[in-house]
Design a protein around this motif. Structure first.
Motif, mmCIF file in Angstrom:
data_model
loop_
_atom_site.group_PDB
_atom_site.id
_atom_site.type_symbol
_atom_site.label_atom_id
_atom_site.label_comp_id
_atom_site.label_asym_id
_atom_site.label_seq_id
_atom_site.Cartn_x
_atom_site.Cartn_y
_atom_site.Cartn_z
ATOM 1 N N GLY A 1 -38.088 19.846 5.054
ATOM 2 C CA GLY A 1 -38.245 20.551 6.217
ATOM 3 C C GLY A 1 -38.465 21.985 6.186
ATOM 4 N N GLU A 2 -37.448 22.376 5.400
ATOM 5 C CA GLU A 2 -37.436 23.775 4.962
ATOM 6 C C GLU A 2 -38.766 24.291 4.411
ATOM 7 O OE1 GLU A 2 -34.876 27.665 3.298
ATOM 8 O OE2 GLU A 2 -33.997 25.663 3.119
ATOM 9 N N LEU A 3 -39.077 23.585 3.288
ATOM 10 C CA LEU A 3 -40.302 23.690 2.647
ATOM 11 C C LEU A 3 -41.703 23.964 3.696
ATOM 12 C CD1 LEU A 3 -41.986 24.379 0.219
ATOM 13 C CD2 LEU A 3 -42.235 22.070 -0.096
ATOM 14 N N LEU A 4 -41.623 22.809 4.671
ATOM 15 C CA LEU A 4 -42.757 22.824 5.514
ATOM 16 C C LEU A 4 -42.597 24.145 6.570
ATOM 17 C CD1 LEU A 4 -42.873 19.138 6.845
ATOM 18 C CD2 LEU A 4 -44.142 20.452 5.125
ATOM 19 N N ASP A 5 -41.523 24.594 6.928
ATOM 20 C CA ASP A 5 -41.218 25.856 7.795
ATOM 21 C C ASP A 5 -41.549 26.715 6.735
ATOM 22 O OD1 ASP A 5 -40.200 24.254 9.688
ATOM 23 O OD2 ASP A 5 -38.099 24.693 9.297
ATOM 24 N N ALA B 1 -45.680 36.165 7.813
ATOM 25 C CA ALA B 1 -44.429 36.480 7.618
ATOM 26 C C ALA B 1 -43.916 36.116 5.931
ATOM 27 C CB ALA B 1 -43.286 35.364 8.266
ATOM 28 N N ARG B 2 -42.813 36.778 5.604
ATOM 29 C CA ARG B 2 -42.188 36.308 4.273
ATOM 30 C C ARG B 2 -40.909 35.322 4.508
ATOM 31 N NH1 ARG B 2 -44.440 41.388 3.919
ATOM 32 N NH2 ARG B 2 -45.411 42.130 2.141
ATOM 33 N N TYR B 3 -40.816 34.651 3.503
ATOM 34 C CA TYR B 3 -39.677 33.636 3.398
ATOM 35 C C TYR B 3 -38.836 33.708 2.079
ATOM 36 C CZ TYR B 3 -37.299 29.184 4.695
ATOM 37 O OH TYR B 3 -36.612 28.488 4.892
ATOM 38 N N VAL B 4 -37.600 33.559 2.442
ATOM 39 C CA VAL B 4 -36.699 33.384 1.264
ATOM 40 C C VAL B 4 -35.706 32.211 1.702
ATOM 41 C CG1 VAL B 4 -34.976 34.492 -0.263
ATOM 42 C CG2 VAL B 4 -36.828 35.948 0.824
ATOM 43 N N SER B 5 -35.498 31.355 0.487
ATOM 44 C CA SER B 5 -34.386 30.250 0.924
ATOM 45 C C SER B 5 -33.308 30.796 1.344
ATOM 46 C CB SER B 5 -34.211 29.450 -0.398
ATOM 47 O OG SER B 5 -35.197 28.683 -0.837
ATOM 48 N N LYS B 6 -32.796 30.122 2.365
ATOM 49 C CA LYS B 6 -31.528 30.305 3.167
ATOM 50 C C LYS B 6 -30.185 30.335 2.023
ATOM 51 C CE LYS B 6 -33.067 27.768 7.007
ATOM 52 N NZ LYS B 6 -32.812 26.817 7.933
ATOM 53 N N ALA B 7 -30.116 29.619 1.048
ATOM 54 C CA ALA B 7 -29.269 29.555 0.119
ATOM 55 C C ALA B 7 -29.055 31.184 -0.615
ATOM 56 C CB ALA B 7 -29.532 28.366 -0.838
ATOM 57 N N LEU C 1 -47.425 14.222 -0.809
ATOM 58 C CA LEU C 1 -47.129 13.464 0.261
ATOM 59 C C LEU C 1 -46.545 14.156 1.183
ATOM 60 C CD1 LEU C 1 -45.533 10.184 -1.640
ATOM 61 C CD2 LEU C 1 -47.719 10.257 -0.385
ATOM 62 N N LEU C 2 -45.499 15.059 0.942
ATOM 63 C CA LEU C 2 -45.057 15.921 2.027
ATOM 64 C C LEU C 2 -45.839 16.722 2.648
ATOM 65 C CD1 LEU C 2 -42.372 16.877 3.428
ATOM 66 C CD2 LEU C 2 -42.295 18.754 1.657
ATOM 67 N N LEU C 3 -46.830 17.265 2.277
ATOM 68 C CA LEU C 3 -47.763 18.104 2.638
ATOM 69 C C LEU C 3 -48.920 17.424 3.605
ATOM 70 C CD1 LEU C 3 -46.659 20.285 0.900
ATOM 71 C CD2 LEU C 3 -48.508 21.315 0.549
ATOM 72 N N THR C 4 -49.141 16.030 3.185
ATOM 73 C CA THR C 4 -50.197 15.304 4.075
ATOM 74 C C THR C 4 -49.677 14.885 5.199
ATOM 75 O OG1 THR C 4 -49.560 13.302 2.838
ATOM 76 C CG2 THR C 4 -51.157 14.318 2.191
ATOM 77 N N THR C 5 -48.367 15.344 5.619
ATOM 78 C CA THR C 5 -47.605 15.032 7.215
ATOM 79 C C THR C 5 -48.171 16.099 7.959
ATOM 80 O OG1 THR C 5 -45.831 16.318 6.521
ATOM 81 C CG2 THR C 5 -45.615 14.007 6.300
#
Length: 210
Positions: free
Chosen positions: A109-113, A122-128, A19-23
């Motif tokens: 929102g962070e997952l979409l980003d 780019a590479r991504y790592v959770s802010k936490a 559902l989130l990705l279909t946005t």
């Protein structure tokens, strides 16, 4: 249109991800499974651009899958989605070929980003993860200069030597020399190990490629 495969063994979580990705109109889910043994074949058949991968799938561990899939399809992007916040696991996953590491408790929102950034190269790592304590040996870090740390962070976030040179107003040769120096000081052999080191120190969060 970017093709995405979901590999998550909890059906309710898969439903929420779908559902989130279909946005996003420019993304399409071309396959999904909760069975680790089926993931590689689904990625192969669908010619996926990105695999959203849970680490703890029945039938095969996610890190092994990431390594296998990257060996077959170096171009496919892999974003780990997990509840495992251990830095050792993050480093192992990134060294195995993962392009990003996302904790499940982060918001949509962070997952979409994260997906957008990983798809862009780019590479991504959770802010936490940058807030977690680090108790490992930090031998060699004292000799790394401020400029080398800056370049280390940019390399880990997907910048090429030319892009780093443009961003920092340096020559490409100077950037390459800094890269060689810091990799020698820290005993790093490739970009995956640079990324893993940067994640450990929170540097991969400092400047993400747009």
């Amino acid at each position: 249109m970017k093709r995405i495969v979901l590999a998550e063994d909890h059906a309710m979580i898969r439903d929420g991800l779908r559902l989130l990705l279909t946005t996003r109109a420019d993304w399409t889910i071309v396959g999904e499974t909760g069975d680790g043994r089926a993931v590689a074949e689904i990625v192969r058949q669908t010619e996926a651009d990105l695999l959203l991968l849970d680490l703890d799938l029945p039938g095969c561990h996610g890190i092994q899958l990431a390594e296998q899939i990257k060996a077959e399809r170096p171009d496919v992007k892999i974003l780990i989605l997990t509840g495992n916040a251990q830095l050792a696991t993050v480093r192992t996953a990134m060294s195995a070929g993962a392009d990003g590491y996302m904790l499940k408790h982060e918001d949509g929102g962070e997952l979409l980003d994260a997906i957008s950034l990983v798809l862009s190269g780019a590479r991504y790592v959770s802010k936490a993860l940058s807030q977690l304590p680090e108790s490992e040996d930090r031998a060699g870090v004292a000799s790394v200069t401020t400029r080398e740390k800056e370049i280390l962070a940019l390399v880990a976030n997907g910048y090429t030597s030319q892009q780093i040179a443009d961003k920092l107003s340096l020559s490409v040769l100077t950037v390459r020399k800094h890269r060689q120096n810091l990799m020698s000081k820290l005993s790093l052999r490739n970009v995956a190990e640079v990324t893993a080191y940067a994640i450990r120190d929170g540097l991969a969060l400092a400047d993400r490629k747009a």
